[in-house]
Scaffold this motif. Structure first.
Motif, short mmCIF file in Angstrom:
data_model
loop_
_atom_site.label_atom_id
_atom_site.label_comp_id
_atom_site.label_asym_id
_atom_site.label_seq_id
_atom_site.Cartn_x
_atom_site.Cartn_y
_atom_site.Cartn_z
N ALA A 132 0.83 -1.21 0.00
CA ALA A 132 0.00 0.00 0.00
C ALA A 132 0.86 1.25 0.00
CB ALA A 132 -0.94 0.00 1.21
N GLY A 133 1.92 1.24 0.79
CA GLY A 133 2.81 2.38 0.84
C GLY A 133 3.52 2.61 -0.48
N LEU A 134 3.99 1.54 -1.09
CA LEU A 134 4.66 1.67 -2.39
C LEU A 134 3.68 2.12 -3.46
CD1 LEU A 134 7.10 1.38 -4.23
CD2 LEU A 134 6.47 -1.03 -4.54
N GLN A 135 2.46 1.64 -3.40
CA GLN A 135 1.47 2.04 -4.39
C GLN A 135 1.27 3.56 -4.38
OE1 GLN A 135 0.44 0.05 -6.57
NE2 GLN A 135 -1.43 0.85 -7.49
N GLN A 136 1.25 4.14 -3.20
CA GLN A 136 1.09 5.60 -3.13
C GLN A 136 2.31 6.30 -3.71
OE1 GLN A 136 -1.75 7.34 -2.02
NE2 GLN A 136 -0.58 8.89 -3.14
N ARG A 137 3.50 5.78 -3.44
CA ARG A 137 4.71 6.37 -4.01
C ARG A 137 4.71 6.27 -5.54
NH1 ARG A 137 9.82 3.78 -1.71
NH2 ARG A 137 10.80 5.60 -2.68
N LEU A 138 4.23 5.14 -6.06
CA LEU A 138 4.14 4.96 -7.51
C LEU A 138 3.15 5.95 -8.12
CD1 LEU A 138 4.16 1.06 -7.64
CD2 LEU A 138 5.94 2.55 -8.58
N GLU A 139 2.03 6.15 -7.44
CA GLU A 139 1.03 7.09 -7.94
C GLU A 139 1.58 8.52 -7.94
OE1 GLU A 139 -2.48 6.62 -5.61
OE2 GLU A 139 -2.89 4.58 -6.33
N ASP A 164 4.22 -0.92 -23.80
CA ASP A 164 4.92 0.37 -23.75
C ASP A 164 4.91 0.92 -22.32
OD1 ASP A 164 6.11 2.77 -24.16
OD2 ASP A 164 4.50 3.64 -25.38
N THR A 165 6.03 0.80 -21.64
CA THR A 165 6.16 1.31 -20.26
C THR A 165 7.18 2.43 -20.18
OG1 THR A 165 7.79 -0.41 -19.72
CG2 THR A 165 5.47 -0.91 -19.29
N HIS A 166 7.51 3.02 -21.32
CA HIS A 166 8.51 4.09 -21.37
C HIS A 166 8.09 5.27 -20.49
CE1 HIS A 166 11.61 6.73 -22.93
NE2 HIS A 166 10.69 7.65 -23.16
N GLY A 167 9.02 5.77 -19.72
CA GLY A 167 8.78 6.95 -18.91
C GLY A 167 8.26 6.68 -17.52
N PHE A 168 7.95 5.42 -17.19
CA PHE A 168 7.45 5.12 -15.86
C PHE A 168 8.58 5.24 -14.84
CE2 PHE A 168 6.01 2.45 -12.35
CZ PHE A 168 4.69 2.85 -12.22
N VAL A 169 8.31 5.91 -13.73
CA VAL A 169 9.32 6.16 -12.70
C VAL A 169 9.17 5.12 -11.58
CG1 VAL A 169 10.20 7.81 -10.99
CG2 VAL A 169 9.33 8.61 -13.21
N PRO A 171 10.29 4.03 -7.86
CA PRO A 171 10.96 4.45 -6.62
C PRO A 171 11.90 3.35 -6.10
CG PRO A 171 8.57 4.76 -6.49
CD PRO A 171 8.84 3.91 -7.69
N ALA A 172 12.93 3.79 -5.38
CA ALA A 172 13.87 2.86 -4.75
C ALA A 172 13.52 2.70 -3.28
CB ALA A 172 15.29 3.39 -4.90
N CYS A 173 14.20 1.78 -2.61
CA CYS A 173 14.02 1.57 -1.18
C CYS A 173 14.30 2.88 -0.43
CB CYS A 173 14.97 0.48 -0.69
SG CYS A 173 14.98 0.22 1.10
N GLU A 174 13.42 3.25 0.47
CA GLU A 174 13.57 4.50 1.22
C GLU A 174 14.71 4.42 2.24
OE1 GLU A 174 9.45 6.79 1.55
OE2 GLU A 174 9.31 4.76 2.42
N ASP A 175 15.10 3.20 2.61
CA ASP A 175 16.17 3.06 3.60
C ASP A 175 17.56 3.08 2.96
OD1 ASP A 175 14.32 2.95 5.56
OD2 ASP A 175 14.80 0.93 6.27
N CYS A 176 17.73 2.32 1.87
CA CYS A 176 19.08 2.14 1.34
C CYS A 176 19.22 2.46 -0.14
CB CYS A 176 19.56 0.71 1.60
SG CYS A 176 18.78 -0.54 0.54
#
Length: 273
Positions: A132-139, A164-169, A171-176
């Motif tokens: 759920a947390g990652l989903q919000q970051r992806l949004e 076609d998934t070009h341009g999708f960002v 996120p990385a792990c928030e800790d490391c």
């Protein structure tokens, strides 16, 4: 082969005595989650672990599609089959599904053989977090992505049909800053040994009882589930398979029922309860 509504020796076989259940994607189709290999299902090739870890391009492709699939998959509710399984009082429910619907139905003693799509793990520091947390970051990182691709078809593992998934960002792990992956077993990975040992122990505990191994909604195409059927057969434990279409375990089964799981499991729950 037997049909529900006729005299059903498979139902009688499972009506009394201890049960170990092995469930697959066919159990969740009535919840709106498609099957990989059911009759009429299109051919699908999930991303392998080796492909996922090959680099950022593959990870972008995975998360862009998974972001869309999860937004719909998370709304799925347990169906009559899941509720029946929860009521059966099985010694153990081994599920190959990653959708978490057995847990949502309140099933006790469940092993999610391949993990759960609702959990996320960092491949670097191994920290686990909620999807759920990652989903919000992806949004937040990809505004409008879900609305733009609202009509793509969802797959059983929460993936979708999208090239076609070009341009999708991503996120990385928030800790490391490491690479994030769903905490599920991809093709090319091994099921953690403790899970496998727990499942084998439950099957082997049926020896000397009047119990059986019941397979519901799985074609047993992959060895991660088939091995428990093979072990049961080796030990003389009856195997009952309920699945639409053939499975790799049919020749090992004492009974094979070619029907949907929801109705059949509901009938079994009525008999046992």
């Amino acid at each position: 082969m037997t049909l529900l509504g006729q005299q059903d020796p498979a139902l009688e076989r499972c009506a009394a005595g201890p049960l170990v259940l092995l469930t697959g994607a066919g159990l969740s189709t009535d919840s709106g989650i498609p099957d990989y290999r059911g009759p009429g299902a299109p051919a699908r090739t999930p991303m392998t672990y080796q492909e996922f870890v090959s680099g950022p391009a593959a990870q972008q492709r995975y998360w862009a599609r998974s972001h869309l699939g999860w937004s719909r998959m998370k709304r799925a509710e347990p169906n009559a089959g899941h509720r029946a399984v929860a009521a059966l009082g099985a010694e153990l429910v081994i599920t190959q599904n990653v959708d978490g619907l057995h847990e949502a139905a309140g099933t006790p003693r469940t092993v999610a053989l391949h993990g759960r799509i609702a959990d996320i793990v960092c491949l670097a520091c191994r920290r686990t977090t909620s999807r759920a947390g990652l989903q919000q970051r992806l949004e937040d990182a990809n505004p409008g992505w879900a609305a733009t691709h609202a009509d793509v078809a969802v797959r059983p593992d929460g993936d979708v049909d999208l090239e076609d998934t070009h341009g999708f960002v991503v996120p990385a792990c928030e800790d490391c800053g490491g690479v994030l992956k769903p905490d599920v077993v991809f093709f090319g990975e091994n099921v953690p040994k403790p899970r496998v040992e727990c499942c084998y122990a439950a099957v082997e505990a049926l020896v000397g009882s009047d119990g059986c191994l019941l397979v519901a909604g799985s074609s047993l195409t992959v060895m991660s589930g088939l091995r428990f059927v093979r072990r049961a057969a080796q030990l003389g434990i009856p195997v009952v398979i309920v699945n639409r279409g053939p499975t790799r375990g049919d020749d090992l089964a004492a009974h094979k029922v070619d029907t949907g799981t929801s109705e059949w499991l509901s009938a079994l729950a009525e008999v046992r309860c």
